[in-house]
Design an enzyme around this catalytic site. Structure first.
Site, PDB file in Angstrom:
ATOM      1  N   LEU A 146      96.710  27.885 -10.462  1.00 29.03           N
ATOM      2  CA  LEU A 146      97.823  27.417 -11.297  1.00 29.03           C
ATOM      3  C   LEU A 146      98.395  28.530 -12.179  1.00 29.03           C
ATOM      4  O   LEU A 146      99.407  28.305 -12.852  1.00 29.03           O
ATOM      5  CB  LEU A 146      97.357  26.259 -12.187  1.00 29.03           C
ATOM      6  CG  LEU A 146      96.819  25.009 -11.470  1.00 29.03           C
ATOM      7  CD1 LEU A 146      96.422  23.953 -12.474  1.00 29.03           C
ATOM      8  CD2 LEU A 146      97.856  24.454 -10.501  1.00 29.03           C
ATOM      9  N   PHE A 196      98.586  18.640 -19.311  1.00 23.32           N
ATOM     10  CA  PHE A 196      97.321  18.236 -18.711  1.00 23.32           C
ATOM     11  C   PHE A 196      96.193  19.097 -19.249  1.00 23.32           C
ATOM     12  O   PHE A 196      96.424  20.193 -19.791  1.00 23.32           O
ATOM     13  CB  PHE A 196      97.373  18.307 -17.180  1.00 23.32           C
ATOM     14  CG  PHE A 196      97.649  19.682 -16.625  1.00 23.32           C
ATOM     15  CD1 PHE A 196      96.614  20.550 -16.306  1.00 23.32           C
ATOM     16  CD2 PHE A 196      98.956  20.115 -16.424  1.00 23.32           C
ATOM     17  CE1 PHE A 196      96.866  21.809 -15.789  1.00 23.32           C
ATOM     18  CE2 PHE A 196      99.222  21.368 -15.914  1.00 23.32           C
ATOM     19  CZ  PHE A 196      98.177  22.230 -15.590  1.00 23.32           C
ATOM     20  N   HIS A 234     102.097  27.300 -14.328  1.00 27.00           N
ATOM     21  CA  HIS A 234     102.079  26.359 -15.439  1.00 27.00           C
ATOM     22  C   HIS A 234     101.725  27.122 -16.718  1.00 27.00           C
ATOM     23  O   HIS A 234     100.818  27.961 -16.712  1.00 27.00           O
ATOM     24  CB  HIS A 234     101.076  25.234 -15.187  1.00 27.00           C
ATOM     25  CG  HIS A 234     101.402  24.395 -13.993  1.00 27.00           C
ATOM     26  ND1 HIS A 234     102.167  23.258 -14.062  1.00 27.00           N
ATOM     27  CD2 HIS A 234     101.078  24.549 -12.681  1.00 27.00           C
ATOM     28  CE1 HIS A 234     102.294  22.730 -12.848  1.00 27.00           C
ATOM     29  NE2 HIS A 234     101.635  23.504 -11.999  1.00 27.00           N
ATOM     30  N   PHE A 280      89.316  18.010 -11.467  1.00 18.76           N
ATOM     31  CA  PHE A 280      90.567  18.748 -11.532  1.00 18.76           C
ATOM     32  C   PHE A 280      91.164  18.697 -12.937  1.00 18.76           C
ATOM     33  O   PHE A 280      91.068  19.658 -13.690  1.00 18.76           O
ATOM     34  CB  PHE A 280      91.541  18.209 -10.487  1.00 18.76           C
ATOM     35  CG  PHE A 280      92.838  18.982 -10.401  1.00 18.76           C
ATOM     36  CD1 PHE A 280      92.918  20.311 -10.780  1.00 18.76           C
ATOM     37  CD2 PHE A 280      93.975  18.360  -9.925  1.00 18.76           C
ATOM     38  CE1 PHE A 280      94.108  21.016 -10.693  1.00 18.76           C
ATOM     39  CE2 PHE A 280      95.177  19.051  -9.835  1.00 18.76           C
ATOM     40  CZ  PHE A 280      95.238  20.379 -10.226  1.00 18.76           C
ATOM     41  N   GLN A 305      96.052  14.200 -16.944  1.00 19.06           N
ATOM     42  CA  GLN A 305      97.463  14.414 -17.221  1.00 19.06           C
ATOM     43  C   GLN A 305      98.026  13.282 -18.071  1.00 19.06           C
ATOM     44  O   GLN A 305      97.735  12.104 -17.848  1.00 19.06           O
ATOM     45  CB  GLN A 305      98.262  14.521 -15.911  1.00 19.06           C
ATOM     46  CG  GLN A 305      99.723  14.903 -16.110  1.00 19.06           C
ATOM     47  CD  GLN A 305     100.412  15.226 -14.804  1.00 19.06           C
ATOM     48  OE1 GLN A 305      99.755  15.523 -13.806  1.00 19.06           O
ATOM     49  NE2 GLN A 305     101.728  15.193 -14.787  1.00 19.06           N
ATOM     50  N   ARG A 359      97.485  10.031 -14.997  1.00 21.24           N
ATOM     51  CA  ARG A 359      96.946  10.633 -13.769  1.00 21.24           C
ATOM     52  C   ARG A 359      95.650  11.351 -14.112  1.00 21.24           C
ATOM     53  O   ARG A 359      95.632  12.281 -14.923  1.00 21.24           O
ATOM     54  CB  ARG A 359      97.957  11.616 -13.180  1.00 21.24           C
ATOM     55  CG  ARG A 359      97.562  12.183 -11.828  1.00 21.24           C
ATOM     56  CD  ARG A 359      98.692  13.027 -11.269  1.00 21.24           C
ATOM     57  NE  ARG A 359      98.357  13.594  -9.967  1.00 21.24           N
ATOM     58  CZ  ARG A 359      98.526  14.864  -9.617  1.00 21.24           C
ATOM     59  NH1 ARG A 359      99.048  15.718 -10.487  1.00 21.24           N
ATOM     60  NH2 ARG A 359      98.219  15.286  -8.409  1.00 21.24           N
ATOM     61  N   ASN A 413     104.859  20.438 -14.803  1.00 18.03           N
ATOM     62  CA  ASN A 413     106.273  20.640 -14.491  1.00 18.03           C
ATOM     63  C   ASN A 413     106.561  20.217 -13.065  1.00 18.03           C
ATOM     64  O   ASN A 413     105.657  19.873 -12.294  1.00 18.03           O
ATOM     65  CB  ASN A 413     106.686  22.100 -14.731  1.00 18.03           C
ATOM     66  CG  ASN A 413     105.868  23.082 -13.908  1.00 18.03           C
ATOM     67  OD1 ASN A 413     105.608  22.866 -12.727  1.00 18.03           O
ATOM     68  ND2 ASN A 413     105.460  24.180 -14.538  1.00 18.03           N
TER      69      ASN A 413
END
Length: 773
Positions: free
Chosen positions: A730, A721, A734, A650, A653, A645, A710
């Protein structure tokens, strides 16, 4: 009038490509994090600045007034600060001199909260007003000393029955100096719409005049020294502009314009409201100001309309059934801004009385933005829209907004619940639980930029171009709701005698060659923004130096932690909650120090099909997460696993053996809990040997942060990531366990590969192996 929602959306959206258009220079810090914070013993409620003398004054809920001096301060710097204007702030050297604040003196000025704190437009005098003790304190700013005190008393004819019984007239939260030389002081009443005028020279305890334009307690007051007029607002939505020309003639000799304007004001006002009432001093010399308080005129106050009702939009708030909670004049005196109870900010042109632009800060606007963002990809380049928050983060901030609705912040300092019942005399300042903070808005020194505290931070708006230039403190807004602030323009004044005192009375340290001296002056020209947050004991100082954006890849974890530690200064004793949190964190750190680190690595190298990515691991901060990563890497778990991903702007991942984001487990099998470095720690300074509280946590505050993926709290497995932009939303969701130290350009290259509609790369990119060092 434009549609408010459309205006807001256009501001929030990325600007379309247009011809270059010059914009006025702005000297306001644009950093996402504050540089330093300083303490009061109670919640900080007011902040003002004297540009002339370079002092910042703050007041707190316990009646304390503090003086802070703008001084040079050395901070770590390894490059230009993120978000700062070109040429301002940091250089490539290890230290940078930037203006900051130093404590000078404090006064227990009042018994009870400080209702109003203002500095005269000349910058020489300051005033504080107590909401409970009925005392006005006057300060000389240049010598940071109290010069006089006025214990307010009122003739019995001017008191209501309730006030006669209590023998006390409670002062309001709004005040201002009047006159060219700031010889008079205006202060609002907490229980009525009256405005009391006191003489700052005779210091009489009786007001020299009582103005009764308003029928409800004032919610805003601002003085325009350019046009010699005052702007006041109340809980009915009324906006009044009245003359502050201090003529002492007993009768008006003008050409009839004031009388005509006053007649119009009487026609517009409710029949129950009285005309301006003058109260002569007892033994004060009988000085009268007949023109003071009359409606603004064309001749003296810079307006260009003849009928307030027919020619202006000054009844806009009444028509919308709302009222102002904050007002501000532009430095040029040509415009004024009003923050409404309906969460809309309106900008008026003073001469015409027309509302020229409206900005919408209602919660439903952010609700709509969040809904739209959930259907699109995450924002790029630090987007300032509400899409930079996930639903949980936004819900937390929205809950704070709902709590603030019941405080003076969104009522202009008064309790307006009785207004709907028509019992205006019962309006009082709200309970102490709210700490009596107020919302403020302000123009920059050019008058072209309007600064507004919002749920996202402090927005800086170029109102002429209808564009959000920046959001100050957007990274700290996740834990701080800024409600008021004061902008300190550049070219800070430096007291030469004070500088000599710091150098032991020697002028040697102050002698510079021309080049060094000019460089020092340039550094001193940086502006400051001093912000106050909801229910916080600290004042947060923003400068052109962002401490969290320095040394992104070259510094150690200890150096980065030191930069964070320097932000929060312990200049007052901590409260019980701070002590409890610090003791817990200290015990946690001791346990971490004794943890067996033999299985943990300090660095890792991801060898991918496109090149190598070097990472630093935070083994001492998050030992279990690093142990999991190192254990999987040593087993060869990550070998030949793809980046499944990739979202441009951004993150990247990987870590899923299934290749679709649904698989993976920890080195022990199953899932394991999150590890978040807590906000407060106990630190000992080697020189002063004292403990300091500071926020120290691993955050998603910069690009190339390595964090665990997660499916919710405590569901960590093997997936992780790498961010490519700051992602503060975030934080505390995370676990951050590393930073990229080498191969940032490779991460950017991976970020830009072509992906399908599921964000999966069209051409497979894999991890060949992971080396733990």
């Amino acid at each position: 009038m434009r549609d408010d929602t459309e205006d807001h959306e256009r501001m929030m959206a990325p600007p379309a490509k247009k011809r270059s258009r010059s914009s006025p220079a702005i000297d306001v810090p644009m950093t996402a994090q504050y540089q330093v914070s300083l303490m009061h013993r109670s919640v900080v409620t007011r902040a003002v600045v004297s540009v002339k003398h370079g002092y910042v004054l703050t007041a707190s809920h316990d009646g304390m007034v503090k003086f802070w001096k703008r001084v040079p301060m050395d901070v770590d710097s390894s490059g230009p600060s993120h978000g700062s204007s070109a040429g301002a702030g940091a250089t490539s050297s290890t230290t940078t001199t930037t203006p900051c604040l130093e404590f000078v003196k404090s006064y227990t000025a009042h018994v009870g909260p400080v209702g109003a704190l203002v500095v005269s437009h000349t910058g020489d005098a300051a005033l504080s007003a107590g909401t409970e003790d009925g005392v006005l304190k006057l300060f000389d700013v240049s010598s940071f000393d109290v010069t006089a005190m006025i214990r307010v008393t009122f003739p019995s004819s001017q008191q209501t029955q309730k006030q006669k019984q209590s023998q006390k007239q409670q002062l309001g939260c709004h005040a201002a100096f009047l006159g060219v030389d700031a010889t008079l002081v205006a202060i609002s009443s907490a229980s009525s719409g009256e405005v009391y005028i006191f003489d700052a020279q005779t210091l009489s305890s009786h007001p020299v005049k009582c103005l009764t334009q308003h029928t409800r307690p004032l919610t805003g007051m601002a003085y325009n020294p350019i046009n010699q007029c005052m702007l006041t607002t109340d809980g009915t939505g009324a906006i009044e502009l009245w003359d502050c020309s201090l003529t002492t003639s007993s009768s008006s000799s003008d050409s009839g314009t004031p009388a005509a304007s006053m007649m119009e004001r009487e026609d517009d006002a409710p029949e129950s409201s009285q005309d301006n009432t003058m109260i002569e001093e007892s033994g004060g010399g009988g000085v009268e100001y007949p023109e003071l308080g009359l409606a603004a005129t064309v001749a003296r106050n810079g307006i260009a309309y003849s009928s307030k009702m027919m020619d202006t939009d000054l009844y806009e708030l009444v028509r919308k059934k709302t009222y102002a909670i904050a007002v501000a004049w532009s430095p040029t005196g040509t415009h004024f801004a009003v923050y409404g109870k309906d969460r809309k900010i309106r900008l008026w042109h003073h001469a015409s009385g027309k509302c020229i632009v409206t900005y919408d800060e209602r919660p439903k606007v952010y609700d709509k933005q969040l809904l739209l963002s959930s259907k699109k990809s995450p924002p790029t380049n630090g987007s300032t829209s509400s899409s930079s928050m996930d639903a949980i983060e936004y819900g937390k901030r929205a809950a704070t907004e709902r709590e603030m609705n019941d405080t003076p912040i969104f009522s202009g300092g008064t309790n307006t619940s009785t207004m709907e019942n028509g019992e205006g005399d019962e309006d009082v300042i709200l309970s102490k639980d709210s700490a009596e903070q107020l919302m403020t808005i302000q123009f920059d020194e050019t008058g072209q930029y309007l600064l507004i505290p919002t749920i996202l931070g402090i927005k800086v708006i170029d109102w002429a171009r209808n564009k959000v230039v920046s959001i100050v403190g957007k990274s700290d807004a996740s834990s701080l709701r800024f409600v008021s602030f004061v902008v300190c323009p550049g070219d800070a004044k430096v007291d030469r005698q004070m500088q000599l005192a710091r150098t032991g009375g020697s002028s040697t340290a102050m002698n510079h060659d021309d080049k060094d001296h000019n460089a020092a002056i340039a550094k001193l020209s940086d502006a400051l923004l001093v912000a106050l947050a909801y229910k916080k004991r600290r004042l947060f100082v923003f400068s052109h130096v962002d401490p969290l954006m320095q040394k992104m890849s070259n510094s150690s974890s200890e150096e980065q932690s030191a930069a964070l530690m320097r932000r929060d200064v312990l200049n007052e004793p901590p409260d019980a909650d701070d002590l409890m949190l610090s003791n817990i964190e200290r015990a946690s750190q001791q346990q971490q120090q004794t943890h067996d680190n033999t299985a943990l690595g300090k660095e890792a190298i991801l060898r991918t099909t496109m090149g190598d990515i070097h990472m630093k691991l935070f083994a001492s901060e998050v030992p279990k997460t690093v142990e999991n990563f190192c254990g999987l890497a040593r087993k060869g778990y990550y070998d030949n696993i793809t980046f499944h991903r990739i979202i441009k702007g951004f993150m990247l991942q990987t870590g899923d053996p299934e290749g679709d984001g649904t698989g993976g487990e920890s080195t022990w099998g199953g899932e394991f809990e999150d590890e978040f470095v807590r906000e407060y720690v106990l630190v000992y300074l080697p020189k002063s040997m004292c403990c300091v509280f500071c926020k120290l946590r691993l955050r998603h505050d910069r690009p190339f942060t390595v964090s665990m993926a997660n499916a919710g709290p405590n569901t960590n497995g093997s997936q992780f990531f790498i961010t490519t932009v700051p992602t503060p939303w975030l934080d505390n969701k995370h676990t951050v366990f590393g930073r990229v130290t080498k191969g940032m350009s490779l991460c950017t290259s991976i970020e830009n590969v072509k992906t399908d509609r599921h964000d999966k790369p069209v051409d497979e990119i894999s991890i060949l192996s992971v080396d733990i060092l």
